[in-house]
Design a protein around this motif. Structure first.
Motif, PDB file in Angstrom:
ATOM      1  N   PRO B  14      -2.262   6.791   9.650  1.00 51.47           N
ATOM      2  CA  PRO B  14      -2.556   7.852   8.696  1.00 51.47           C
ATOM      3  C   PRO B  14      -3.691   7.443   7.761  1.00 51.47           C
ATOM      4  N   GLU B  15      -4.343   8.440   7.194  1.00 50.95           N
ATOM      5  CA  GLU B  15      -5.519   8.183   6.370  1.00 50.95           C
ATOM      6  C   GLU B  15      -5.181   7.287   5.190  1.00 50.95           C
ATOM      7  N   GLU B  16      -4.030   7.529   4.594  1.00 44.48           N
ATOM      8  CA  GLU B  16      -3.649   6.732   3.429  1.00 44.48           C
ATOM      9  C   GLU B  16      -2.235   6.224   3.636  1.00 44.48           C
ATOM     10  N   SER B  17      -2.037   4.948   3.441  1.00 43.82           N
ATOM     11  CA  SER B  17      -0.695   4.403   3.557  1.00 43.82           C
ATOM     12  C   SER B  17      -0.548   3.241   2.585  1.00 43.82           C
ATOM     13  N   PHE B  18       0.662   2.958   2.209  1.00 51.97           N
ATOM     14  CA  PHE B  18       0.895   1.910   1.215  1.00 51.97           C
ATOM     15  C   PHE B  18       1.927   0.920   1.735  1.00 51.97           C
ATOM     16  N   PRO B  19       1.727  -0.362   1.453  1.00 56.69           N
ATOM     17  CA  PRO B  19       2.727  -1.333   1.881  1.00 56.69           C
ATOM     18  C   PRO B  19       3.986  -1.181   1.041  1.00 56.69           C
ATOM     19  N   PRO B  20       5.143  -1.443   1.627  1.00 57.93           N
ATOM     20  CA  PRO B  20       6.373  -1.337   0.839  1.00 57.93           C
ATOM     21  C   PRO B  20       6.418  -2.400  -0.263  1.00 57.93           C
ATOM     22  N   ILE B  21       7.015  -2.045  -1.361  1.00 60.82           N
ATOM     23  CA  ILE B  21       7.172  -3.001  -2.459  1.00 60.82           C
ATOM     24  C   ILE B  21       8.619  -3.463  -2.467  1.00 60.82           C
ATOM     25  N   TYR B  22       8.818  -4.754  -2.334  1.00 59.46           N
ATOM     26  CA  TYR B  22      10.171  -5.286  -2.299  1.00 59.46           C
ATOM     27  C   TYR B  22      10.600  -5.674  -3.711  1.00 59.46           C
TER      28      TYR B  22
END
Lengths: 297, 261
Positions: B14-22
């Motif tokens: 996808p154009e924009e994605s974010f890594p999960p924050i643990y």
């Protein structure tokens, strides 16, 4: 630039002889004459053009853009004109650009001038520094940092003030929020200088030829010297902001320590000379221009 | 953002994605404050090193290095004939660094970017003075480095240089000495050796020293950030001390490898 073995050896022997001889008659620690002018790009917020002895020519300009969010980092971009490196292929030229950009970015982007905030946490000026290498006749690194420093010194941040539309006092609403928008305080005013403008570093390149080192190498000398030590210093302090070794030669640790001390001395001298020139440029462009304007009849 | 790192031949995310924050990670990092002592080890300690030469069988020489969360594989091909026709008296050392897409917290698009290039330049510089390129006219040595897991640029450069030098020795390429590297970061007033990515973020400056301990020569110094000259000198001394230790690890790993085969 590649040169013949004979020329290489000729240059090396000259540097190592006593007294040392260089092609243009300078001593080891002499710089070529440097010409510097600020305010050369009318549409930029700050700009400078630097010329080392009619050879190395660099144009630097800063541009401020409004950006949402907190204070962004300074971004630097170095572009090399193909005319400056006619012997390089486009791919190799890209690599040179990338290396110079990485060097400049790595050193300068940690600085955060303190007056780039417009609305705290909401809007800020993003500072872009773009540099073009128009010609390279040696010592492009030192020239880059000098030009960058001059352009940043020359940068004016427009004055702004927050704007908010408040409901009338008697309407019962309590508007204690921070202003949501801003306007320019004065369209015709250039604004104030960047915060901490005298803390930008200068770079000094020590070209190391076995036991001696020399400054401000021309292209032929660069091609025949096995090792260069790049030092980026800022004052007061002194604070070392960056250090690189470039080339196939090697050094011992005591040698590096001695070179660091020497480099600091040269950097201080360079910085003082540059500061004097920049203040002179400020006077030329403000005080003297105003005087000339008054005496025009 | 969409255009940079876009390759139409791949299946793009996808154009924009974010890594999960643990959650627990955040708490762990927010507990540490400037001025507190280092977590997990002493300031002058480096992470334990696992080094294995000769893992990639098809390469002329190879090495795999692991220091805690930094994992780097390196393969050497060559010396082989240079592709370009121009005569060159000295051999060419070609270093290419690649980040695996899953190597960092944030996914790295599988395309060459500026960071790969600056790492390659740093590792090239660390190796260059140690390799006897004057014995290999018209040839190229290709050094391919893959960063499988990264824990800070500094660690990658240092580990990458050690792995590449080990692999060069494994390939039987003549060198003046083994080049090894050690990194340091200035956190507050303390100097922490072999810093992790978080530690570098908290630091005011970092330095990587590459040396040939057998000859007592420095092949590269790479410093970023702000340091006072006396702090730099102290960093250099500490790093050199550690480099001597790393050198013995490399030498032992190479010896073990030869004995096994």
């Amino acid at each position: 630039m590649s040169i013949s073995k004979a020329e290489k050896s000729y240059i090396q022997t000259g540097l190592l002889s006593a007294p040392p001889r260089r092609q243009d008659g300078r001593s080891l620690l002499d710089f070529r004459s440097i010409a510097l002018e600020t305010g050369v790009v009318p549409l930029a917020n700050g700009s400078a053009r630097l010329l080392i002895a009619d050879g190395t020519e660099i144009l630097a300009a800063t541009k401020l853009q409004v950006q949402d969010g907190p204070l962004p980092q300074l971004t630097c971009t170095v572009t090399c004109s193909p005319a400056a490196y006619p012997h390089l292929s486009p791919a190799a030229l890209d690599d040179v650009q990338a290396d110079l950009t990485a060097l400049l970015n790595g050193t300068l982007s940690r600085h955060r001038p303190d007056n780039l905030t417009i609305l705290p946490g909401k809007k800020a000026w993003a500072l872009h520094l773009d540099i073009i290498v128009l010609a390279d006749a040696g010592n492009v690194c030192d020239a880059l940092f000098m030009a960058a420093r001059a352009a940043l010194w020359d940068t004016r941040v427009p004055r702004t003030r927050g704007v908010e539309y408040k409901a009338r006092k008697d309407s019962g609403f309590d508007m204690q929020t921070a202003p949501p928008d801003f306007e320019l305080a004065d369209y015709w005013d250039d604004g104030e200088v960047l915060g901490g403008r005298d803390t930008w570093p200068v770079s000094i390149t020590l070209n190391i030829e076995s036991s001696v080192h020399y400054l401000d190498a021309i292209l032929q000398e660069e091609a025949s010297t096995p090792l260069r030590l790049l030092l980026m210093y800022s004052f007061p302090g002194p604070i070392l902001q960056g250090m690189r070794t470039i080339g196939s030669g090697d050094l011992s640790l005591p040698q590096i320590k001695a070179l660091l001390a020497d480099g600091e001395k040269y950097a201080l001298e360079l910085m003082q000379a540059l500061n004097a020139k920049l203040s002179e440029e400020d006077v030329r462009r403000n005080q003297k221009a105003r005087d000339r304007f008054e005496q025009r009849y | 953002m969409a255009q940079s790192g876009f390759d139409r031949r791949r299946i793009n995310g996808p154009e924009e994605s974010f890594p999960p924050i643990y959650g627990d990670d955040d708490i762990e990092n927010s507990v540490w404050k400037l001025g507190m002592t280092r977590k997990g080890r002493n300031p002058n300690d480096i992470r334990p090193i696992f080094l294995q030469p000769g893992l990639i069988t098809q390469a002329n020489g190879s090495a795999y290095i692991e220091t805690d969360k930094t994992k780097v594989a390196c393969a050497i091909y060559g010396p082989r004939q240079s592709k370009n026709a121009t005569y060159n008296e000295n051999g060419r050392l070609n270093v290419e660094v690649k980040f695996a897409p899953y190597s960092c917290e944030q996914r790295k698009a599988p395309m060459r970017d500026a960071e790969d290039r600056s790492l390659a330049v740093a590792i090239h510089q660390a190796l260059l003075p140690s390799v006897r390129l004057e014995l290999l006219p018209k040839s190229t040595i290709d050094v391919f480095i893959v960063i499988i897991e990264s824990d800070g640029i500094e660690g990658c450069i240092a580990s990458g240089s050690v792995a590449a030098s080990t692999a060069l020795a494994d390939a039987g390429i003549e060198m003046f000495g083994l080049a090894v590297a050690c990194s340091a970061a200035l956190v507050g007033e303390e100097i922490w050796l072999d810093p992790t990515a978080h530690e570098v973020q908290a630091s005011t400056g970092s330095l990587i020293l590459s040396t040939m301990p057998a000859l007592g020569l420095v092949t590269s110094v790479w410093q970023n950030g702000q340091m006072r000259p006396e702090q730099v000198l102290k960093c250099l001394d500490l790093c050199q001390e550690r480099c001597t230790e790393i050198h013995s690890i490399v030498a032992q790993a190479l010896l073990d490898n030869v004995r096994l085969s």
